[in-house]
Design a protein around this motif. Structure first.
Motif, mmCIF file in Angstrom:
data_model
loop_
_atom_site.group_PDB
_atom_site.id
_atom_site.type_symbol
_atom_site.label_atom_id
_atom_site.label_comp_id
_atom_site.label_asym_id
_atom_site.label_seq_id
_atom_site.Cartn_x
_atom_site.Cartn_y
_atom_site.Cartn_z
ATOM 1 N N PRO A 1 82.714 103.453 -105.158
ATOM 2 C CA PRO A 1 82.646 103.141 -106.234
ATOM 3 C C PRO A 1 83.272 103.434 -107.490
ATOM 4 O O PRO A 1 83.754 104.625 -107.513
ATOM 5 N N SER A 2 83.385 102.389 -108.436
ATOM 6 C CA SER A 2 84.357 103.099 -109.428
ATOM 7 C C SER A 2 83.866 103.821 -110.224
ATOM 8 O O SER A 2 84.274 105.083 -111.438
ATOM 9 N N ILE A 3 82.414 104.267 -110.552
ATOM 10 C CA ILE A 3 81.770 105.388 -110.572
ATOM 11 C C ILE A 3 82.133 106.677 -110.861
ATOM 12 O O ILE A 3 82.122 108.006 -111.287
ATOM 13 N N VAL A 4 82.412 107.235 -109.249
ATOM 14 C CA VAL A 4 82.722 108.150 -108.492
ATOM 15 C C VAL A 4 83.982 108.739 -109.258
ATOM 16 O O VAL A 4 84.313 109.912 -109.442
ATOM 17 N N TYR A 5 85.246 107.450 -109.268
ATOM 18 C CA TYR A 5 86.352 107.869 -109.736
ATOM 19 C C TYR A 5 86.241 108.275 -110.799
ATOM 20 O O TYR A 5 87.190 108.786 -111.569
ATOM 21 N N ALA A 6 85.252 107.739 -112.052
ATOM 22 C CA ALA A 6 85.385 107.821 -113.397
ATOM 23 C C ALA A 6 85.278 108.680 -113.253
ATOM 24 O O ALA A 6 85.980 109.398 -114.381
ATOM 25 N N THR B 1 67.345 102.039 -105.147
ATOM 26 C CA THR B 1 68.794 101.458 -104.702
ATOM 27 C C THR B 1 68.932 101.008 -103.861
ATOM 28 O O THR B 1 69.264 99.530 -103.653
ATOM 29 N N LEU B 2 68.042 101.501 -102.716
ATOM 30 C CA LEU B 2 68.276 100.755 -101.041
ATOM 31 C C LEU B 2 67.426 99.609 -101.071
ATOM 32 O O LEU B 2 67.749 98.819 -100.622
ATOM 33 N N ARG B 3 66.092 99.579 -102.194
ATOM 34 C CA ARG B 3 65.555 98.539 -102.318
ATOM 35 C C ARG B 3 65.950 97.149 -102.545
ATOM 36 O O ARG B 3 66.531 96.279 -101.680
ATOM 37 N N ILE B 4 66.653 97.969 -103.772
ATOM 38 C CA ILE B 4 67.799 96.483 -104.824
ATOM 39 C C ILE B 4 69.186 96.429 -103.709
ATOM 40 O O ILE B 4 69.087 95.006 -103.844
ATOM 41 N N CYS B 5 69.937 97.003 -103.319
ATOM 42 C CA CYS B 5 70.699 96.597 -102.164
ATOM 43 C C CYS B 5 70.054 95.503 -101.404
ATOM 44 O O CYS B 5 70.590 94.862 -100.575
ATOM 45 N N LEU B 6 69.719 96.172 -100.154
ATOM 46 C CA LEU B 6 68.971 95.257 -99.108
ATOM 47 C C LEU B 6 68.595 94.002 -99.737
ATOM 48 O O LEU B 6 68.623 93.303 -98.907
ATOM 49 N N ILE B 7 67.128 93.715 -100.963
ATOM 50 C CA ILE B 7 67.666 92.705 -101.178
ATOM 51 C C ILE B 7 67.773 91.135 -101.159
ATOM 52 O O ILE B 7 68.555 90.539 -100.934
ATOM 53 N N THR B 8 69.304 92.596 -102.531
ATOM 54 C CA THR B 8 70.846 91.532 -102.802
ATOM 55 C C THR B 8 71.575 91.415 -102.005
ATOM 56 O O THR B 8 71.781 89.746 -101.390
ATOM 57 N N THR B 9 71.380 92.378 -100.366
ATOM 58 C CA THR B 9 72.379 91.716 -99.221
ATOM 59 C C THR B 9 71.678 90.455 -98.316
ATOM 60 O O THR B 9 71.904 89.632 -98.236
ATOM 61 N N VAL B 10 70.222 90.967 -98.515
ATOM 62 C CA VAL B 10 70.004 89.425 -98.170
ATOM 63 C C VAL B 10 70.159 88.403 -98.217
ATOM 64 O O VAL B 10 69.953 87.295 -98.370
ATOM 65 N N PHE C 1 78.994 97.322 -101.664
ATOM 66 C CA PHE C 1 79.546 96.951 -102.795
ATOM 67 C C PHE C 1 77.801 97.302 -104.037
ATOM 68 O O PHE C 1 78.469 97.333 -105.203
ATOM 69 N N SER C 2 77.089 96.894 -103.361
ATOM 70 C CA SER C 2 75.576 96.550 -104.495
ATOM 71 C C SER C 2 75.853 98.192 -104.594
ATOM 72 O O SER C 2 74.695 98.779 -105.521
ATOM 73 N N LEU C 3 75.869 99.518 -103.930
ATOM 74 C CA LEU C 3 75.092 100.896 -103.222
ATOM 75 C C LEU C 3 75.769 101.345 -105.373
ATOM 76 O O LEU C 3 75.463 101.613 -105.598
ATOM 77 N N GLY C 4 76.811 100.932 -104.994
ATOM 78 C CA GLY C 4 77.857 101.602 -106.398
ATOM 79 C C GLY C 4 77.803 101.177 -107.257
ATOM 80 O O GLY C 4 78.900 101.091 -108.152
ATOM 81 N N PHE C 5 77.271 99.194 -107.455
ATOM 82 C CA PHE C 5 77.335 98.886 -108.749
ATOM 83 C C PHE C 5 76.667 99.469 -110.384
ATOM 84 O O PHE C 5 75.573 100.184 -110.052
ATOM 85 N N TYR C 6 77.122 99.325 -111.311
ATOM 86 C CA TYR C 6 76.735 99.522 -111.932
ATOM 87 C C TYR C 6 76.514 98.773 -113.122
ATOM 88 O O TYR C 6 75.655 98.974 -114.337
ATOM 89 N N ALA D 1 77.795 107.557 -97.707
ATOM 90 C CA ALA D 1 76.448 106.475 -97.316
ATOM 91 C C ALA D 1 77.509 105.261 -97.738
ATOM 92 O O ALA D 1 77.417 104.265 -95.855
ATOM 93 N N ILE D 2 78.260 105.132 -97.722
ATOM 94 C CA ILE D 2 79.890 103.770 -98.205
ATOM 95 C C ILE D 2 80.548 104.279 -96.787
ATOM 96 O O ILE D 2 80.539 103.255 -95.194
ATOM 97 N N LEU D 3 80.752 104.958 -96.291
ATOM 98 C CA LEU D 3 81.640 105.825 -95.144
ATOM 99 C C LEU D 3 80.703 105.732 -93.756
ATOM 100 O O LEU D 3 81.087 105.088 -93.091
ATOM 101 N N VAL D 4 79.264 106.337 -93.734
ATOM 102 C CA VAL D 4 78.854 105.831 -92.590
ATOM 103 C C VAL D 4 78.348 104.471 -92.333
ATOM 104 O O VAL D 4 78.435 104.009 -91.517
ATOM 105 N N THR D 5 78.031 103.810 -93.913
ATOM 106 C CA THR D 5 77.726 102.213 -93.181
ATOM 107 C C THR D 5 79.084 101.332 -92.550
ATOM 108 O O THR D 5 78.899 101.105 -91.159
ATOM 109 N N LEU D 6 79.917 101.876 -92.630
ATOM 110 C CA LEU D 6 81.346 101.052 -92.440
ATOM 111 C C LEU D 6 81.058 101.985 -90.930
ATOM 112 O O LEU D 6 81.784 101.078 -90.135
ATOM 113 N N ALA D 7 81.787 103.088 -90.691
ATOM 114 C CA ALA D 7 81.459 103.565 -89.052
ATOM 115 C C ALA D 7 80.446 102.955 -88.237
ATOM 116 O O ALA D 7 81.147 102.457 -87.765
#
Lengths: 263, 278
Positions: A112-117, B61-70, B210-215, B256-262
């Protein structure tokens, strides 16, 4: 697949509603930008272009547009140069030895760009790159490289490597081969990558929130401040101009792809 | 390595150096700071178990991301399905409906949602003038607003991987199933759905990470009340100057992102997901 098996009414209904959910809310900015009122609203008695006039005569908005444009152009040049060369190199060198490089190229798309930022905020301080044109160009350019690598790699996948070998065996140097044999063939991929890299920088906000403050005040940054401080119809006018500009780029990219597919 | 081979390696050099010096190094520094400030050690990571506010942000964050994903998967599936079965002409219109939002600035989209959903916004005004409600509904600057904006942002990302999986399904299979007497619903459930599953999983992973780190979208549509991880990190760094906590959470975000991908890398070909040409 058409004709043999069609979607049921429920599926079609959800698809239509989703398409409207995707497109219609964005269109709302058009009537709001044309309002004759001073506040965010639909036009009451007639349409007015004064909010566009406000934006297009404002030194602040024009300054930010110009700054965003020059940053995006510079970042695109950086990303396209480095990305194209890298994609060509990876294409010629065996797959196995460039695997790590391919993973490296994916990181800016995943992290995520926040981490990079926040990283840049700290990293650029001692280098004197905070709030500098060069700093933002580097940040946008480096994160734009993966887009170029992807589009150019895709273009190279359809390129016959024997052409390159033929050129080399007839005595062409590496730079001559690049210039006369490889680059002309993958031009559509490069241009497509350039459009991606440009849009990436043009729209980028999270990094500039951290690494720029006064000297560098890009268009997304000004919009961000506008949304958080004063919601007025001038914002909608900016949004309409941005949407129009983006659509032009998208149509350009599509036309390019169509020509490539047809050719 | 031959002399000619060396030339090709030189081509790779600028991109790799740029990424190492101006991308990897700043991120490595973030990881380092999370262990070194305010004092060396795992102090920041202890907060994961002791601090209620840290835990609340992660759960939100997890709750919003899961609902968003579904939601993005459901809506995206319907669109991808419609595109797959559409005539070539209709297909290009559908694609436009998916690609146009994808290309339009996330700020413009968030602004449009604020215009529509705020108290004196168009949705509330319309509903009030029709007499359906007497008080404006709280549609934005809360979790609902975040979800509306996030799902809107994520649907195109959900459509694209599913679409490429669905287009590989041989239409003759569906016709054959129909010919053998399966109902439309049976064809969908027993043939189409299982065959499109890899695409669904790829889309789900993509949307979730993508949702996890959304700003930007959560920050604008959440109005500062519902904090997701990215906004929380920015708050720690810019307003509270707590680098240790901010970088700790940033590190957790990467983990969290790398674990999900793995976890899903067996099912999902990463390179294909990002369209890296095979």
């Amino acid at each position: 697949m058409h004709g043999t098996y069609g979607a049921g009414p429920a599926g079609r209904g959800v698809a239509w509603i989703t398409a409207m959910y995707l497109v219609l809310p964005i269109l709302i900015v058009i009537p709001v930008a044309l309002t004759d009122q001073r506040y965010l609203s639909l036009p009451q008695e007639g349409i007015s272009f004064r909010h566009f006039a406000t934006v297009l005569t404002s030194e602040e908005w024009l300054g930010s547009i110009w700054q965003s444009f020059t940053i995006a152009v510079a970042a695109t040049v950086l990303a396209v140069t480095a990305g194209t060369l890298c994609a060509i190199g990876c294409w010629r060198i065996s797959r196995r030895s460039t695997d790590l490089i391919r993973v490296l190229m994916l990181l800016p798309l995943i992290i995520p760009s926040i981490v990079y930022a926040i990283g840049l905020y700290r990293y650029f301080g001692p280098l004197g790159l905070l709030d500098r044109f060069l700093g933002v160009v580097l940040a946008h350019g480096v994160t734009g490289i993966p887009y170029v690598v992807i589009t150019v790699s895709t273009a190279l996948a359809g390129f016959d490597p024997r052409l390159e070998q033929a050129a080399r065996s007839m005595g062409a140097s590496l730079s001559q081969t690049l210039r006369w044999v490889i680059l002309p063939r993958i031009m559509p991929g490069i241009v497509s990558g350039a459009i991606f890299a440009f849009v990436h920088s043009w729209d980028e906000l999270v990094m500039v929130l951290f690494i720029a403050s006064r000297e560098v005040f890009t268009l997304p940054r000004r919009i961000w401040d506008g949304i958080n401080e004063n919601l007025d119809p001038a914002m909608a006018a900016v949004a309409v101009l941005l949407v129009g500009f983006t659509l032009l780029l998208l149509l350009g990219d599509r036309a390019l792809r169509r020509r490539t597919e047809a050719g | 390595m031959t002399r000619t081979g060396l030339g090709w390696w030189v081509l790779i050099l600028p991109a790799v150096l740029l990424l190492l010096v101006f991308y990897i190094a700043p991120i490595a520094q973030v990881l380092a700071i999370s262990f070194s400030e305010p004092e060396p050690g795992f102090g920041n990571y202890e907060r994961l178990f002791t601090s209620e506010s840290v835990q609340r942000v992660i759960l939100t964050t997890l709750r919003i991301c899961l609902i968003t994903t579904v939601l993005a998967l459901l809506l995206g599936f319907a669109v991808a399905y419609a595109i797959t079965l559409a005539s070539p002409r209709a297909r290009s219109w559908w694609m436009l409906a998916v690609l146009v939002p994808l290309w339009i600035s996330v700020l413009v989209r968030a602004f449009a949602w604020v215009t529509l959903l705020r108290r004196q916004g168009l949705v509330n005004d319309t509903l009030m003038s029709w007499g359906l409600i007497s008080e404006p509904l709280p549609l934005v600057w809360n979790e609902f607003g975040i979800l509306v904006g996030m799902v809107h942002y994520m649907v195109p990302f959900a459509v694209l991987p599913m679409l490429s999986a669905m287009r590989e399904i041989d239409p003759r299979l569906l016709a054959a199933a129909r010919g053998l007497g399966a109902s439309r619903g049976q064809v969908f459930r027993q043939v189409f759905l299982p065959l499109s599953m890899p695409g669904v999983i790829a889309s789900g992973v993509l949307v979730f990470i993508f949702s996890l780190g959304f700003y930007i979208t959560p920050a604008i549509l959440g109005g500062g009340k519902t904090l997701m991880v990215a906004e929380w990190i920015s708050l720690q760094i810019l307003d509270l100057i707590r680098w240790g906590l901010g970088t700790m959470m940033a590190t957790m975000l990467i983990v969290a992102i790398l674990v999900t991908l793995a976890v899903f890398s067996r099912v999902v070909d990463l390179r294909r997901m990002f369209g890296a040409g095979g």
